[in-house]
Design a protein around this motif. Structure first.
Motif, PDB file in Angstrom:
ATOM      1  N   GLY A  41      87.965 -25.826  81.110  1.00  0.00           N
ATOM      2  CA  GLY A  41      87.044 -26.523  81.398  1.00  0.00           C
ATOM      3  C   GLY A  41      85.592 -26.301  81.214  1.00  0.00           C
ATOM      4  N   LYS A  42      85.679 -24.962  80.375  1.00  0.00           N
ATOM      5  CA  LYS A  42      84.289 -24.483  80.005  1.00  0.00           C
ATOM      6  C   LYS A  42      84.061 -24.313  78.488  1.00  0.00           C
ATOM      7  CE  LYS A  42      83.911 -21.600  84.508  1.00  0.00           C
ATOM      8  NZ  LYS A  42      83.541 -20.216  84.841  1.00  0.00           N
ATOM      9  N   ASP A  43      82.967 -24.199  78.131  1.00  0.00           N
ATOM     10  CA  ASP A  43      82.728 -23.823  76.795  1.00  0.00           C
ATOM     11  C   ASP A  43      82.923 -22.564  76.270  1.00  0.00           C
ATOM     12  OD1 ASP A  43      79.468 -25.621  77.149  1.00  0.00           O
ATOM     13  OD2 ASP A  43      81.240 -26.516  76.599  1.00  0.00           O
ATOM     14  N   ARG A  44      83.018 -22.357  74.912  1.00  0.00           N
ATOM     15  CA  ARG A  44      83.509 -21.233  74.470  1.00  0.00           C
ATOM     16  C   ARG A  44      82.194 -20.271  74.709  1.00  0.00           C
ATOM     17  NH1 ARG A  44      85.427 -21.724  68.663  1.00  0.00           N
ATOM     18  NH2 ARG A  44      83.264 -22.271  68.308  1.00  0.00           N
ATOM     19  N   GLU A  45      82.393 -18.917  74.971  1.00  0.00           N
ATOM     20  CA  GLU A  45      81.359 -17.958  75.107  1.00  0.00           C
ATOM     21  C   GLU A  45      81.505 -16.709  74.374  1.00  0.00           C
ATOM     22  OE1 GLU A  45      80.867 -17.041  79.114  1.00  0.00           O
ATOM     23  OE2 GLU A  45      82.831 -16.116  79.478  1.00  0.00           O
ATOM     24  N   ASN A  84      89.213  -3.151  84.227  1.00  0.00           N
ATOM     25  CA  ASN A  84      88.667  -3.642  85.266  1.00  0.00           C
ATOM     26  C   ASN A  84      88.643  -5.237  85.241  1.00  0.00           C
ATOM     27  OD1 ASN A  84      87.624  -3.487  87.967  1.00  0.00           O
ATOM     28  ND2 ASN A  84      85.623  -3.303  87.302  1.00  0.00           N
ATOM     29  N   LEU A  85      89.688  -5.853  84.749  1.00  0.00           N
ATOM     30  CA  LEU A  85      89.604  -7.310  84.405  1.00  0.00           C
ATOM     31  C   LEU A  85      89.420  -8.060  86.026  1.00  0.00           C
ATOM     32  CD1 LEU A  85      92.534  -7.250  81.870  1.00  0.00           C
ATOM     33  CD2 LEU A  85      89.949  -8.398  81.584  1.00  0.00           C
ATOM     34  N   LYS A  86      88.840  -8.931  85.811  1.00  0.00           N
ATOM     35  CA  LYS A  86      88.580  -9.800  87.109  1.00  0.00           C
ATOM     36  C   LYS A  86      89.111 -11.259  86.718  1.00  0.00           C
ATOM     37  CE  LYS A  86      83.968  -7.551  87.466  1.00  0.00           C
ATOM     38  NZ  LYS A  86      82.550  -7.791  87.890  1.00  0.00           N
ATOM     39  N   PRO A  87      89.385 -11.786  88.004  1.00  0.00           N
ATOM     40  CA  PRO A  87      89.807 -13.298  87.720  1.00  0.00           C
ATOM     41  C   PRO A  87      89.212 -14.170  86.596  1.00  0.00           C
ATOM     42  CG  PRO A  87      90.237 -12.464  89.851  1.00  0.00           C
ATOM     43  CD  PRO A  87      89.316 -11.508  89.316  1.00  0.00           C
ATOM     44  N   GLU A  88      87.969 -14.066  86.874  1.00  0.00           N
ATOM     45  CA  GLU A  88      86.881 -14.769  85.953  1.00  0.00           C
ATOM     46  C   GLU A  88      86.786 -14.402  84.441  1.00  0.00           C
ATOM     47  OE1 GLU A  88      85.960 -12.950  88.951  1.00  0.00           O
ATOM     48  OE2 GLU A  88      84.086 -12.319  88.554  1.00  0.00           O
ATOM     49  N   ASP A  89      87.926 -13.422  84.223  1.00  0.00           N
ATOM     50  CA  ASP A  89      87.990 -13.161  82.684  1.00  0.00           C
ATOM     51  C   ASP A  89      89.133 -13.836  82.151  1.00  0.00           C
ATOM     52  OD1 ASP A  89      87.299  -9.738  83.574  1.00  0.00           O
ATOM     53  OD2 ASP A  89      85.971 -11.201  82.509  1.00  0.00           O
ATOM     54  N   THR A  90      89.687 -14.624  82.914  1.00  0.00           N
ATOM     55  CA  THR A  90      90.844 -15.476  82.520  1.00  0.00           C
ATOM     56  C   THR A  90      90.214 -16.485  81.555  1.00  0.00           C
ATOM     57  OG1 THR A  90      92.197 -15.199  84.563  1.00  0.00           O
ATOM     58  CG2 THR A  90      92.584 -17.012  83.272  1.00  0.00           C
ATOM     59  N   ALA A  91      91.056 -16.558  80.404  1.00  0.00           N
ATOM     60  CA  ALA A  91      90.469 -17.304  79.193  1.00  0.00           C
ATOM     61  C   ALA A  91      91.478 -17.176  77.983  1.00  0.00           C
ATOM     62  CB  ALA A  91      89.211 -17.204  79.011  1.00  0.00           C
ATOM     63  N   VAL A  92      91.186 -17.820  77.186  1.00  0.00           N
ATOM     64  CA  VAL A  92      91.970 -17.779  75.889  1.00  0.00           C
ATOM     65  C   VAL A  92      90.672 -16.964  75.077  1.00  0.00           C
ATOM     66  CG1 VAL A  92      92.898 -18.845  73.458  1.00  0.00           C
ATOM     67  CG2 VAL A  92      93.188 -20.120  75.966  1.00  0.00           C
ATOM     68  N   TYR A  93      91.352 -16.002  74.270  1.00  0.00           N
ATOM     69  CA  TYR A  93      90.352 -14.939  73.765  1.00  0.00           C
ATOM     70  C   TYR A  93      90.392 -15.337  72.234  1.00  0.00           C
ATOM     71  CZ  TYR A  93      88.879 -12.434  77.834  1.00  0.00           C
ATOM     72  OH  TYR A  93      88.321 -12.388  79.061  1.00  0.00           O
ATOM     73  N   TYR A  94      89.577 -15.424  71.292  1.00  0.00           N
ATOM     74  CA  TYR A  94      89.551 -15.703  70.032  1.00  0.00           C
ATOM     75  C   TYR A  94      88.670 -14.665  69.243  1.00  0.00           C
ATOM     76  CZ  TYR A  94      90.740 -20.107  71.502  1.00  0.00           C
ATOM     77  OH  TYR A  94      91.131 -21.365  71.988  1.00  0.00           O
ATOM     78  N   CYS A  95      89.291 -14.108  68.229  1.00  0.00           N
ATOM     79  CA  CYS A  95      88.273 -13.095  67.421  1.00  0.00           C
ATOM     80  C   CYS A  95      87.868 -13.901  66.215  1.00  0.00           C
ATOM     81  CB  CYS A  95      89.298 -12.007  66.674  1.00  0.00           C
ATOM     82  SG  CYS A  95      90.734 -12.657  65.618  1.00  0.00           S
ATOM     83  N   ALA A  96      86.782 -13.520  65.686  1.00  0.00           N
ATOM     84  CA  ALA A  96      86.046 -14.764  64.866  1.00  0.00           C
ATOM     85  C   ALA A  96      85.329 -13.583  63.750  1.00  0.00           C
ATOM     86  CB  ALA A  96      84.918 -15.496  65.522  1.00  0.00           C
ATOM     87  N   GLY A  97      84.920 -14.181  62.760  1.00  0.00           N
ATOM     88  CA  GLY A  97      84.067 -13.496  61.750  1.00  0.00           C
ATOM     89  C   GLY A  97      83.068 -14.188  61.117  1.00  0.00           C
ATOM     90  N   GLN A  98      81.924 -13.394  60.555  1.00  0.00           N
ATOM     91  CA  GLN A  98      80.910 -14.308  59.936  1.00  0.00           C
ATOM     92  C   GLN A  98      80.630 -13.648  58.693  1.00  0.00           C
ATOM     93  OE1 GLN A  98      77.361 -14.784  62.559  1.00  0.00           O
ATOM     94  NE2 GLN A  98      76.155 -14.220  60.758  1.00  0.00           N
ATOM     95  N   SER A  99      80.730 -14.278  57.553  1.00  0.00           N
ATOM     96  CA  SER A  99      80.699 -13.729  56.365  1.00  0.00           C
ATOM     97  C   SER A  99      79.154 -13.479  55.580  1.00  0.00           C
ATOM     98  CB  SER A  99      81.414 -14.532  55.307  1.00  0.00           C
ATOM     99  OG  SER A  99      80.902 -15.705  55.412  1.00  0.00           O
ATOM    100  N   SER A 100      78.184 -14.028  56.337  1.00  0.00           N
ATOM    101  CA  SER A 100      76.781 -13.886  56.087  1.00  0.00           C
ATOM    102  C   SER A 100      76.233 -13.246  57.286  1.00  0.00           C
ATOM    103  CB  SER A 100      76.193 -15.391  55.798  1.00  0.00           C
ATOM    104  OG  SER A 100      74.962 -15.411  55.527  1.00  0.00           O
ATOM    105  N   PRO A 101      74.861 -12.670  56.711  1.00  0.00           N
ATOM    106  CA  PRO A 101      73.872 -12.027  57.933  1.00  0.00           C
ATOM    107  C   PRO A 101      73.165 -13.435  58.449  1.00  0.00           C
ATOM    108  CG  PRO A 101      73.150 -11.484  55.778  1.00  0.00           C
ATOM    109  CD  PRO A 101      74.612 -11.960  55.443  1.00  0.00           C
ATOM    110  N   PHE A 102      73.436 -14.636  57.881  1.00  0.00           N
ATOM    111  CA  PHE A 102      72.710 -15.744  58.528  1.00  0.00           C
ATOM    112  C   PHE A 102      73.526 -16.634  58.787  1.00  0.00           C
ATOM    113  CE2 PHE A 102      68.995 -13.349  56.791  1.00  0.00           C
ATOM    114  CZ  PHE A 102      69.229 -13.077  55.467  1.00  0.00           C
ATOM    115  N   GLY A 103      73.259 -17.499  59.948  1.00  0.00           N
ATOM    116  CA  GLY A 103      74.142 -18.563  59.982  1.00  0.00           C
ATOM    117  C   GLY A 103      75.118 -18.141  61.154  1.00  0.00           C
ATOM    118  N   ASN A 104      76.164 -18.688  61.229  1.00  0.00           N
ATOM    119  CA  ASN A 104      77.130 -18.717  62.528  1.00  0.00           C
ATOM    120  C   ASN A 104      78.480 -18.131  62.136  1.00  0.00           C
ATOM    121  OD1 ASN A 104      75.001 -19.841  64.210  1.00  0.00           O
ATOM    122  ND2 ASN A 104      75.609 -21.996  63.393  1.00  0.00           N
ATOM    123  N   TYR A 105      79.368 -17.733  62.966  1.00  0.00           N
ATOM    124  CA  TYR A 105      80.496 -17.364  62.545  1.00  0.00           C
ATOM    125  C   TYR A 105      81.456 -18.585  62.089  1.00  0.00           C
ATOM    126  CZ  TYR A 105      80.118 -13.225  65.643  1.00  0.00           C
ATOM    127  OH  TYR A 105      79.773 -11.981  66.169  1.00  0.00           O
TER     128      TYR A 105
END
Length: 118
Positions: A41-45, A84-105
């Motif tokens: 129910g939350k946005d990716r962060e 020191n994990l907390k219940p609010e850390d519950t989420a799906v975790y993704y790794c990502a890469g960015q191939s340029s120093p400009f722009g987004n992942y």
């Protein structure tokens, strides 16, 4: 480049997990790699990132002091040590890469579920 996160699971509050990110080919072309998460129910962060050139790291305020990103992008290794994990850390975790120093992942992999029970 295909990315795949692993190492998630169910852990009690206060516990630890270590996530790994596997790449289908060399990630030496990545300028920066990072970890993101998305709770129901939350946005990716943003969680944490590390640069290839200097290994500079950055963290979300919510995880700073508890999580550590490490690895060597040029050697296809990326990890996220979560303490020191907390219940609010519950989420799906993704790794990502960015191939340029400009722009987004621009490379995203399938995530791994982390569930922290109280």
């Amino acid at each position: 480049v295909q990315l795949q996160a692993s190492g998630g699971g169910l852990v009690q509050a206060g516990g630890s997990l270590r996530l790994s990110c596997a790449a289908s080919e060399r990630t030496s072309s990545m300028y920066i790699m990072g970890w993101f998460r998305q709770a129901p129910g939350k946005d990716r962060e943003f969680v944490a990132s590390i640069t290839r050139s200097r290994g500079s790291t950055d963290y979300a305020v919510s995880v700073k002091g508890r999580f550590t990103i490490s690895g060597d992008i040029a050697k296809n290794t990326l990890y996220l040590q979560m303490n020191n994990l907390k219940p609010e850390d519950t989420a799906v975790y993704y790794c990502a890469g960015q191939s340029s120093p400009f722009g987004n992942y621009n490379y995203w992999g399938q995530g791994t579920q982390v569930t922290v029970s109280s």
